[in-house]
Design a protein around this motif. Sequence first.
Motif, PDB file in Angstrom:
ATOM      1  N   VAL A  42      -1.209  25.415  -4.027  1.00  0.00           N
ATOM      2  CA  VAL A  42      -0.564  24.201  -4.512  1.00  0.00           C
ATOM      3  C   VAL A  42      -1.523  23.462  -5.435  1.00  0.00           C
ATOM      4  CG1 VAL A  42       0.330  21.933  -3.856  1.00  0.00           C
ATOM      5  CG2 VAL A  42       0.898  23.954  -2.491  1.00  0.00           C
ATOM      6  N   GLY A  43      -1.049  23.103  -6.620  1.00  0.00           N
ATOM      7  CA  GLY A  43      -1.851  22.367  -7.576  1.00  0.00           C
ATOM      8  C   GLY A  43      -1.110  21.161  -8.100  1.00  0.00           C
ATOM      9  N   GLY A  44      -1.784  20.448  -8.991  1.00  0.00           N
ATOM     10  CA  GLY A  44      -1.274  19.186  -9.500  1.00  0.00           C
ATOM     11  C   GLY A  44      -1.876  18.053  -8.693  1.00  0.00           C
ATOM     12  N   SER A  45      -2.453  17.080  -9.378  1.00  0.00           N
ATOM     13  CA  SER A  45      -3.129  15.981  -8.685  1.00  0.00           C
ATOM     14  C   SER A  45      -2.203  15.285  -7.692  1.00  0.00           C
ATOM     15  CB  SER A  45      -3.649  14.977  -9.709  1.00  0.00           C
ATOM     16  OG  SER A  45      -4.262  13.880  -9.087  1.00  0.00           O
ATOM     17  N   ALA A  46      -0.982  14.991  -8.116  1.00  0.00           N
ATOM     18  CA  ALA A  46      -0.057  14.272  -7.239  1.00  0.00           C
ATOM     19  C   ALA A  46       0.299  15.111  -6.016  1.00  0.00           C
ATOM     20  CB  ALA A  46       1.202  13.893  -8.010  1.00  0.00           C
ATOM     21  N   ALA A  47       0.569  16.404  -6.226  1.00  0.00           N
ATOM     22  CA  ALA A  47       0.966  17.264  -5.118  1.00  0.00           C
ATOM     23  C   ALA A  47      -0.157  17.422  -4.101  1.00  0.00           C
ATOM     24  CB  ALA A  47       1.403  18.626  -5.645  1.00  0.00           C
ATOM     25  N   ILE A  48      -1.384  17.612  -4.575  1.00  0.00           N
ATOM     26  CA  ILE A  48      -2.516  17.762  -3.653  1.00  0.00           C
ATOM     27  C   ILE A  48      -2.745  16.464  -2.884  1.00  0.00           C
ATOM     28  CG2 ILE A  48      -5.002  18.183  -3.507  1.00  0.00           C
ATOM     29  CD1 ILE A  48      -4.714  20.016  -5.953  1.00  0.00           C
ATOM     30  N   MET A  49      -2.642  15.332  -3.575  1.00  0.00           N
ATOM     31  CA  MET A  49      -2.801  14.052  -2.896  1.00  0.00           C
ATOM     32  C   MET A  49      -1.736  13.871  -1.822  1.00  0.00           C
ATOM     33  SD  MET A  49      -1.809  10.677  -2.550  1.00  0.00           S
ATOM     34  CE  MET A  49      -2.543   9.070  -2.319  1.00  0.00           C
ATOM     35  N   ALA A  50      -0.493  14.232  -2.135  1.00  0.00           N
ATOM     36  CA  ALA A  50       0.589  14.098  -1.162  1.00  0.00           C
ATOM     37  C   ALA A  50       0.330  14.942   0.081  1.00  0.00           C
ATOM     38  CB  ALA A  50       1.915  14.487  -1.804  1.00  0.00           C
ATOM     39  N   VAL A 227     -14.385   4.779  -7.349  1.00  0.00           N
ATOM     40  CA  VAL A 227     -14.830   5.811  -8.283  1.00  0.00           C
ATOM     41  C   VAL A 227     -15.459   6.967  -7.510  1.00  0.00           C
ATOM     42  CG1 VAL A 227     -16.334   6.340 -10.235  1.00  0.00           C
ATOM     43  CG2 VAL A 227     -15.222   4.094 -10.074  1.00  0.00           C
ATOM     44  N   LYS A 228     -14.957   8.170  -7.765  1.00  0.00           N
ATOM     45  CA  LYS A 228     -15.512   9.379  -7.165  1.00  0.00           C
ATOM     46  C   LYS A 228     -16.715   9.832  -7.981  1.00  0.00           C
ATOM     47  CE  LYS A 228     -11.276  10.062  -7.809  1.00  0.00           C
ATOM     48  NZ  LYS A 228      -9.868  10.474  -8.004  1.00  0.00           N
ATOM     49  N   ASN A 229     -17.837  10.033  -7.308  1.00  0.00           N
ATOM     50  CA  ASN A 229     -19.084  10.304  -8.023  1.00  0.00           C
ATOM     51  C   ASN A 229     -19.737  11.599  -7.553  1.00  0.00           C
ATOM     52  OD1 ASN A 229     -20.943   9.662 -10.009  1.00  0.00           O
ATOM     53  ND2 ASN A 229     -22.174   8.337  -8.685  1.00  0.00           N
ATOM     54  N   GLY A 230     -18.909  12.605  -7.268  1.00  0.00           N
ATOM     55  CA  GLY A 230     -19.404  13.940  -6.945  1.00  0.00           C
ATOM     56  C   GLY A 230     -20.291  13.960  -5.719  1.00  0.00           C
ATOM     57  N   ALA A 231     -21.373  14.733  -5.790  1.00  0.00           N
ATOM     58  CA  ALA A 231     -22.281  14.870  -4.657  1.00  0.00           C
ATOM     59  C   ALA A 231     -22.974  13.565  -4.313  1.00  0.00           C
ATOM     60  CB  ALA A 231     -23.316  15.948  -4.957  1.00  0.00           C
ATOM     61  N   ASP A 254     -15.017  25.730  -3.201  1.00  0.00           N
ATOM     62  CA  ASP A 254     -14.753  25.230  -4.546  1.00  0.00           C
ATOM     63  C   ASP A 254     -14.314  23.784  -4.436  1.00  0.00           C
ATOM     64  OD1 ASP A 254     -11.814  24.787  -4.939  1.00  0.00           O
ATOM     65  OD2 ASP A 254     -11.669  26.927  -4.562  1.00  0.00           O
ATOM     66  N   THR A 255     -14.429  23.058  -5.530  1.00  0.00           N
ATOM     67  CA  THR A 255     -14.182  21.618  -5.516  1.00  0.00           C
ATOM     68  C   THR A 255     -12.818  21.235  -6.075  1.00  0.00           C
ATOM     69  OG1 THR A 255     -15.273  21.346  -7.662  1.00  0.00           O
ATOM     70  CG2 THR A 255     -16.650  21.119  -5.688  1.00  0.00           C
ATOM     71  N   VAL A 256     -11.943  22.215  -6.306  1.00  0.00           N
ATOM     72  CA  VAL A 256     -10.609  21.924  -6.832  1.00  0.00           C
ATOM     73  C   VAL A 256      -9.880  20.978  -5.886  1.00  0.00           C
ATOM     74  CG1 VAL A 256      -8.360  22.919  -7.371  1.00  0.00           C
ATOM     75  CG2 VAL A 256     -10.447  24.100  -8.073  1.00  0.00           C
ATOM     76  N   GLY A 257      -9.388  19.881  -6.410  1.00  0.00           N
ATOM     77  CA  GLY A 257      -8.591  18.956  -5.620  1.00  0.00           C
ATOM     78  C   GLY A 257      -9.376  17.991  -4.758  1.00  0.00           C
ATOM     79  N   ALA A 258     -10.712  18.030  -4.811  1.00  0.00           N
ATOM     80  CA  ALA A 258     -11.495  17.139  -3.958  1.00  0.00           C
ATOM     81  C   ALA A 258     -11.205  15.675  -4.274  1.00  0.00           C
ATOM     82  CB  ALA A 258     -12.979  17.435  -4.112  1.00  0.00           C
ATOM     83  N   GLY A 259     -11.056  15.368  -5.553  1.00  0.00           N
ATOM     84  CA  GLY A 259     -10.757  13.989  -5.931  1.00  0.00           C
ATOM     85  C   GLY A 259      -9.397  13.529  -5.434  1.00  0.00           C
ATOM     86  N   ASP A 260      -8.436  14.435  -5.389  1.00  0.00           N
ATOM     87  CA  ASP A 260      -7.103  14.091  -4.897  1.00  0.00           C
ATOM     88  C   ASP A 260      -7.125  13.864  -3.388  1.00  0.00           C
ATOM     89  OD1 ASP A 260      -6.186  14.625  -7.551  1.00  0.00           O
ATOM     90  OD2 ASP A 260      -6.239  16.752  -7.061  1.00  0.00           O
ATOM     91  N   SER A 261      -7.959  14.641  -2.674  1.00  0.00           N
ATOM     92  CA  SER A 261      -8.125  14.407  -1.233  1.00  0.00           C
ATOM     93  C   SER A 261      -8.836  13.086  -0.980  1.00  0.00           C
ATOM     94  CB  SER A 261      -8.903  15.572  -0.605  1.00  0.00           C
ATOM     95  OG  SER A 261      -8.148  16.777  -0.692  1.00  0.00           O
ATOM     96  N   PHE A 262      -9.782  12.729  -1.855  1.00  0.00           N
ATOM     97  CA  PHE A 262     -10.400  11.408  -1.797  1.00  0.00           C
ATOM     98  C   PHE A 262      -9.321  10.328  -1.933  1.00  0.00           C
ATOM     99  CE2 PHE A 262     -11.985   7.620  -3.834  1.00  0.00           C
ATOM    100  CZ  PHE A 262     -13.246   7.394  -3.312  1.00  0.00           C
TER     101      PHE A 262
END
Length: 318
Positions: A42-50, A227-231, A254-262
Amino acid sequence: MPTAYDLLVIGDANPDVVLGPLTEPLAFGQREQLTDSGSLVVGGSAAIMACGAARLGLRVAFAGRVGDDDAGRYLRDALTAHGVDTRALTLDPDRPTPLTVVLTRGDDRAILTAPGTLTTTSGRDVPHELLAGARHVHAASYFLQPRLAEDLPELLRTARGHGATTSLDTQDDPSGRWDGAALDAVLAQTDILLPNAREAMHLAGPAADTPQRAAALLAGRVPLVAVKNGADGALCHDGRSLLSAPGIAVTPTDTVGAGDSFDAGFVAATLRHQPPHRALQFAAVCGALSTRAPGGTAAQPTWDEALAHLSPTGAHAS
């Protein structure tokens, strides 16, 4: 359609094909390169956040548009399996579902997207009863959905008029313009802005020479900026003071979607009446834990799992 939702998420949904990690530069010339792993997720910022918000225990509805094709039906079924109500996910008979290929290398990634229905998604895809009934409305991928972007000020205004709070994660602007005038109308209806450090500096303008300065400048335009600031963790500003929270030690797959989980963590904590410093720390944990498996949703934590990783010292003033 039921309207008793904690969260309505508006925006993009697409399959992600995640390949990597690359150990050398991407090669053309019909050369075939091998990677250790590949996933269809599943991809897309909105979908991962949901998905992340549902995993944290929120009642979540999703509004957006995908193609009436195999990829669109895959997304509908996958979101439903994650506990997200997809009855407002429109299946477009004329446009294909967006598709993204993510190539990972170390802690970086290259992203290629065929927009498909992103160009036709609009405010008409968002039922009024969802705007009227949700406690919070989150919008994502502002720059990828031009018709939806035009409608967002009125959508968020409507939601706020019914007592909801709102948030926005713009994501990247592929054009590189980061247009200010149209975005100002959206920010005027936004309670929480959720960019990463690079996006925050672009959104804040030339005077933003650090993520901290960007957060302070953006806090003059919205009530709260996280603000998400990585590591390095995350930081937030409420127009008066700057808070920062450290990251936690995780070996990322991998870091895909980490910001959306944040984003999901910050909104979930806020809806549970946590103060910004606690929401910031909780969100940073949610983002970090999501990197433990390929794709954006496989390792998203539950509420209790994220709580177990919180530091007793929490966020602190900078």
